[in-house]
Design a protein around this motif. Structure first.
Motif, mmCIF file in Angstrom:
data_model
loop_
_atom_site.group_PDB
_atom_site.id
_atom_site.type_symbol
_atom_site.label_atom_id
_atom_site.label_comp_id
_atom_site.label_asym_id
_atom_site.label_seq_id
_atom_site.Cartn_x
_atom_site.Cartn_y
_atom_site.Cartn_z
ATOM 1 N N HIS A 14 43.540 -52.080 -9.531
ATOM 2 C CA HIS A 14 44.281 -51.298 -8.542
ATOM 3 C C HIS A 14 44.449 -52.076 -7.239
ATOM 4 O O HIS A 14 43.600 -52.894 -6.871
ATOM 5 C CB HIS A 14 43.555 -49.985 -8.235
ATOM 6 C CG HIS A 14 43.532 -49.032 -9.394
ATOM 7 N ND1 HIS A 14 42.615 -49.137 -10.423
ATOM 8 C CD2 HIS A 14 44.320 -47.963 -9.698
ATOM 9 C CE1 HIS A 14 42.831 -48.166 -11.304
ATOM 10 N NE2 HIS A 14 43.855 -47.455 -10.897
ATOM 11 N N CYS A 15 45.554 -51.798 -6.539
ATOM 12 C CA CYS A 15 45.713 -52.318 -5.186
ATOM 13 C C CYS A 15 44.825 -51.504 -4.249
ATOM 14 O O CYS A 15 44.277 -50.464 -4.636
ATOM 15 C CB CYS A 15 47.178 -52.231 -4.756
ATOM 16 S SG CYS A 15 47.803 -50.529 -4.582
ATOM 17 N N SER A 75 52.690 -52.485 -7.754
ATOM 18 C CA SER A 75 52.924 -53.428 -6.668
ATOM 19 C C SER A 75 52.055 -54.672 -6.818
ATOM 20 O O SER A 75 50.971 -54.630 -7.400
ATOM 21 C CB SER A 75 52.658 -52.765 -5.315
ATOM 22 O OG SER A 75 51.289 -52.383 -5.211
ATOM 23 N N LYS A 76 52.534 -55.783 -6.284
ATOM 24 C CA LYS A 76 51.779 -57.025 -6.318
ATOM 25 C C LYS A 76 50.655 -56.946 -5.283
ATOM 26 O O LYS A 76 50.843 -56.433 -4.184
ATOM 27 C CB LYS A 76 52.697 -58.205 -6.029
ATOM 28 C CG LYS A 76 52.085 -59.567 -6.347
ATOM 29 C CD LYS A 76 53.137 -60.659 -6.223
ATOM 30 C CE LYS A 76 52.543 -62.019 -6.581
ATOM 31 N NZ LYS A 76 53.562 -63.099 -6.459
ATOM 32 N N THR A 77 49.484 -57.441 -5.640
ATOM 33 C CA THR A 77 48.337 -57.356 -4.747
ATOM 34 C C THR A 77 47.576 -58.671 -4.771
ATOM 35 O O THR A 77 47.571 -59.384 -5.791
ATOM 36 C CB THR A 77 47.403 -56.194 -5.152
ATOM 37 O OG1 THR A 77 46.252 -56.183 -4.306
ATOM 38 C CG2 THR A 77 46.952 -56.325 -6.603
ATOM 39 N N TYR A 110 48.929 -57.455 -10.393
ATOM 40 C CA TYR A 110 49.749 -56.270 -10.175
ATOM 41 C C TYR A 110 48.907 -55.005 -10.356
ATOM 42 O O TYR A 110 48.085 -54.917 -11.267
ATOM 43 C CB TYR A 110 50.928 -56.252 -11.141
ATOM 44 C CG TYR A 110 51.860 -57.423 -10.964
ATOM 45 C CD1 TYR A 110 52.916 -57.375 -10.063
ATOM 46 C CD2 TYR A 110 51.667 -58.600 -11.693
ATOM 47 C CE1 TYR A 110 53.768 -58.458 -9.888
ATOM 48 C CE2 TYR A 110 52.506 -59.690 -11.531
ATOM 49 C CZ TYR A 110 53.557 -59.611 -10.625
ATOM 50 O OH TYR A 110 54.398 -60.696 -10.452
ATOM 51 N N CYS A 111 49.135 -54.028 -9.482
ATOM 52 C CA CYS A 111 48.407 -52.766 -9.549
ATOM 53 C C CYS A 111 48.802 -52.010 -10.810
ATOM 54 O O CYS A 111 49.998 -51.825 -11.086
ATOM 55 C CB CYS A 111 48.707 -51.918 -8.318
ATOM 56 S SG CYS A 111 47.927 -50.287 -8.338
ATOM 57 N N SER A 165 42.270 -57.427 -6.822
ATOM 58 C CA SER A 165 42.181 -56.259 -7.692
ATOM 59 C C SER A 165 40.943 -55.440 -7.347
ATOM 60 O O SER A 165 39.849 -55.983 -7.183
ATOM 61 C CB SER A 165 42.105 -56.716 -9.151
ATOM 62 O OG SER A 165 41.854 -55.627 -10.007
#
Length: 290
Positions: free
Chosen positions: A75-76, A65-67, A59-60, A70
């Motif tokens: 971070h996304c 948000s789910k990504t 997750y970001c 990483s």
């Protein structure tokens, strides 16, 4: 015991602070594990068998948000491309471009880049020069696994601190050898003697940089020499250092196990290998201890 949550870098703090006859501050380092942004006591202790499992969810840390991957420590891709915290100038502060009008986020610049910064000498794997925000002492040193640290300058902006770091970097390394860091304690260094030598050698260049940044009317970007600061010494909770360094990778091996032998910097040292917890910021982890 089993805990589950989104991983963030461990919080390192000091305990048992003391001052020796030589006025050198010495303290033991203690850690807290961070899951879902909440400080918790370490769910394991030195000598225990532990297991870390990556669930596959990332997750970001900025937008939540789910990504699938990483970027820039949690971070996304969208935040990586738009957030000031992910800009190249964070890694290379001397390239700060706020004065050119191209900063990604003005608010970030005011909250982070135009805050007092410290230029320091440290001893992690060997002598190095570095910078950090005033409020990040001693966190920055502990995250790097420094056994000694000495602030030598206080300045008014990140870009100014970066310019000074580059200048000192012609004589002193600005990187830490993480493998050497995890193989044992660094040999003690006379940081005060090195400070005096560097300040004398670079006095003309320091004045040139001071004159350049004194023209800034919007921010107080002055340079203060910290002549009265004394070295700090840090003792990490390490029972045994490995002879050979093997690094665990949760992307390749989602479940890792081993006997915890110590913690230094952001690394867990196990008898099966080492793992940099900060690298997995944003990863959902299950943490088990026997």
């Amino acid at each position: 015991m089993e805990l589950q949550g989104i991983c963030h870098k461990m919080h390192a703090g000091l305990k048992d602070l003391s001052v020796t006859d030589q006025h050198i501050h010495r303290a033991n380092v203690e850690y807290k594990f961070i899951l879902d942004r909440s400080d918790i006591e370490l769910p394991f202790s030195i000598g225990q068998e532990i297991e870390l499992e990556a669930t596959g969810n990332i997750y970001c840390v900025s937008c939540g948000s789910k990504t699938q991957k990483s970027y820039s420590q949690g971070h996304c891709f969208k935040c990586f491309k738009t957030k000031a915290a992910c800009d190249m100038c964070i890694m290379k502060p001397e390239t700060c471009h706020y004065h050119l009008g191209t900063c990604r986020e003005d608010s970030f610049a005011h909250e982070v880049c135009f805050q007092p910064h410290i230029v320091y000498l440290a001893n992690s794997s060997a002598l190095k020069v570095g910078i950090t925000r005033l409020g990040q002492m001693p966190t920055r040193w502990l995250d790097q696994g420094a056994t000694q640290a000495l602030p030598i300058m206080k300045v008014g902006s990140r870009r100014l601190s970066g310019q000074l770091e580059i200048m000192f970097g012609t004589q002193v390394a600005d990187k830490t050898d993480w493998r050497k860091l995890l193989k044992g304690e660094a040999e003690p260094i006379d940081l005060i003697g090195i400070r005096e030598q560097l300040l004398e050698e670079f006095a003309p260049k320091i004045q040139t940089i001071r004159d350049e940044f004194s023209q800034s009317l919007e921010f107080n970007e002055g340079i203060e020499i910290l002549e009265d600061e004394k070295p700090r010494q840090f003792i990490y909770p390490v029972e045994q250092y490995p002879e050979k360094i093997k690094s665990h990778n949760l992307d390749k091996t989602p479940i890792i196990r081993g006997r915890l032998q110590g913690i230094k910097g952001q690394y867990l040292i196990m008898d099966t290998g080492v793992i940099n917890i900060r690298k997995y910021t944003g990863y959902e982890l299950k943490v088990r201890a026997e």
